[in-house]
Each structure stands twice: as structure tokens, then as C-alpha cells.
Design a protein around this motif. Structure first.
Motif: not given
Length: 317
Positions: A105-109, A114-116, A118-123, A193-195
């Protein structure tokens, strides 16, 4: 289809079914989240010509995933979070599927997806807290969202995916927008590094040299260690509960990954490596295993195909 083609398709079908179940959690069709990557209003963080698309495409991420787990286990804080808050032993495929979904999702979305992700994993990481014994024996608190632990996990991930591509495919192609003096490896570390930033890493490495220095610094600062808990993870990765049809290929990949570790990493993991002059043999066997997987699966994955549909819709391709 020719007679020989039909015979080959029938022979490869059982392997295809097992691989799809392992990586996607279903034996037929494409997971809905992958198809959904054709939605969105922008091109995302990484272009089709990016080093990130090259490194995360193809089959080398399978080997990279093994190496990333081995490296991440060397930090007792990161390992404590996995051991105490994860059901990886009982349901390893669910954890694998979740990781795959985040990476692709981060690579191809698009940027919102991508932001969503990452936010989901952090939650999900918020309740992952506790204490652990450091490599020096000191009792320390940990949090999965702690910037230091996130930095280690990011560096281990980047190192694993970078070296897997180089070991089994060759040099990373230089993207058109590379900075002056960059190599393909530099470009990948900088792009990814963006991820890291989205996952809460304060200062992720932005070049191959910075990544290497960061990994060495953790060991120099006595933050990495082996021990019984690491031994347990290594044993699990050596004998994962995979379908018997997949185990021979997995073992070839695991062997090559072990041989790709630095001597210090292998020492902490208590893994024996082949002599240097024999390692090209293990790499060749791993390439063969990955080639078989590629024959069984699509040459271009569903996530990339969905992203290309979005880019064509937006006029980028």
C-alpha cells in the motif's frame, strides 16, 4: 493453449494455490485491498521508475522478509514487542499478510492510502508497551511507537530489501530523478525514508552509507544481542509452519539469507554460514526457488497492476 502448456499449467496449479494462500490468505482471486489501489487522486510517493518499485517488485521481497525478521530480532526492545504482543507462532500467515498489505500500500498506493496504512499500523502499536532487558542487562521500557525502536525496524527493513535485491537480481537500477552522485542503492534508501518518516522515525537514513553507519552504531552502542528469545525466533524461522510443498524452496531461501548476513549478525543469531567461496552456490539455488515462485504466480503482482491502472487514469502513464 498447447498440450505441453496445458500439462505445465496443471502441474504448477497446486503450487500456485498454496502460494496464494500463504501470501494473500485466499486461494483464488485478488484481495480487495489490492484491487483498491487503483483508486486515489495522485500518483503516490513512488513512481514506476523509482528504485522502490524495482526493489519491492518481483520475488526478492520473499527473501527480504526472512532477513528483515532476523535482523529486527537482534534488538531486544523490538523483539520484546513481538514476543509479548504478537500471535506470530499461532497465526504467522495473518502477520505476514498484514505486513505485505502495508508494504504494497505504501509502495503502490496514492499518498492518502499510504498515510492511512502507516497511521493504522501506528494505532495498532499503541498498546504494545512493556519492559525488556537490554544487551547490557539494564531494565528498560519499550513502546512499539518509540522513535528509537521505529528507527531500528526501519533500518533493518531497508537493509533486508536492499541486499535481497542485490544478491538475487543485481545492482538496483538508477531512477531518472536520482540525485547527483547517487547509486541505485542510495536512491532506494532515500526514497524509502519517506515510509520511515510516516512511521515516526525522526531521522531515517537517506543514503547507503548512512544506512550502513546506522546499523553499525546500534552494535557499537551495545543495543543488539542474542540469547534465548532470539534463539526461539530463529528456530521458528528455520521451521515455519508452511505447507510441505513450499518448505524445500523456503529452506533454500533461508540458507541464502543466512549467508548474506554479516559475520557479526550471524554470530548474534547463532547461525552458521557457508564459506565465502560456496555462497554463490546458495545464491544460485535461491534464485532457482524464486524463479519457480515467479512461474507459479503472476510476473507482475496485483498491487503493481492496480497502481498502473490508477496512473493511466490520472494520465501519468
Amino acid at each position: 493453449m498447447s498440450f505441453l502448456g496445458d500439462v505445465a499449467a496443471r502441474a504448477i496449479h497446486p503450487l500456485r494455490v498454496r502460494l496464494r494462500h500463504t501470501f494473500a490468505g485466499q486461494t483464488e482471486g485478488v484481495p480487495a485491498w489490492e484491487d483498491a489501489l487503483d483508486r486515489g487522486d495522485d500518483a503516490g510517493y513512488f513512481a514506476p521508475t523509482s528504485a522502490t518499485w524495482h526493489v519491492h517488485g518481483g520475488m526478492t521481497p520473499i527473501a527480504a522478509g526472512i532477513k528483515a525478521l532476523l535482523l529486527q530480532a537482534l534488538h531486544p526492545g523490538a523483539l520484546a514487542g513481538v514476543a509479548e504482543h504478537s500471535d506470530y507462532r499461532a497465526d504467522p500467515l495473518a502477520r505476514l499478510a498484514g505486513t505485505i498489505r502495508w508494504i504494497f500500500t505504501v509502495t503502490y498506493g496514492d499518498t492518502a492510502a499510504a498515510q492511512q496504512a502507516c497511521a493504522y499500523v501506528r494505532r495498532r502499536h499503541e498498546p504494545v508497551t512493556g519492559t525488556y532487558a537490554s544487551a547490557t542487562g539494564e531494565s528498560l521500557e519499550y513502546s512499539a511507537n518509540d522513535a528509537t525502536l521505529a528507527h531500528w525496524v526501519h533500518c533493518a527493513f531497508a537493509e533486508a530489501f536492499l541486499t535481497a535485491y542485490q544478491d538475487f537480481r543485481g545492482p538496483i537500477p538508477l531512477p531518472p530523478d536520482a540525485l547527483p552522485g547517487e547509486s541505485g542503492a542510495d536512491a532506494y534508501v532515500r526514497e524509502w525514508s519517506v515510509a520511515g518518516t510516516m512511521m515516526g522515525v525522526a531521522s531515517p537514513p537517506r543514503s547507503r552509507a548512512e544506512l550502513t553507519a546506522a546499523l553499525l552504531q546500534y552494535d557499537d552502542d551495545a543495543q543488539l544481542s542474542g540469547g534465548p528469545r532470539v534463539r526461539e525466533v530463529v528456530h521458528f524461522l528455520q521451521q515455519p509452519p508452511l505447507d510441505p510443498m513450499l518448505l524445500p524452496g523456503y529452506r533454500l531461501l533461508f540458507l541464502a539469507v543466512v549467508n548474506s548476513l554479516t559475520p557479526r549478525q550471524a554470530e548474534l543469531l547463532e547461525l552458521r554460514q557457508w564459506p565465502a567461496f560456496l555462497r554463490p552456490v546458495s545464491n544460485g539455488l535461491a534464485r532457482f526457488a524464486l524463479a519457480v515462485v515467479q512461474v507459479a504466480l503472476q510476473k507482475v503482482g496485483p498491487s503493481e497492476l492496480a497502481a498502473r491502472r490508477r496512473l493511466r487514469r490520472l494520465g501519468v502513464l
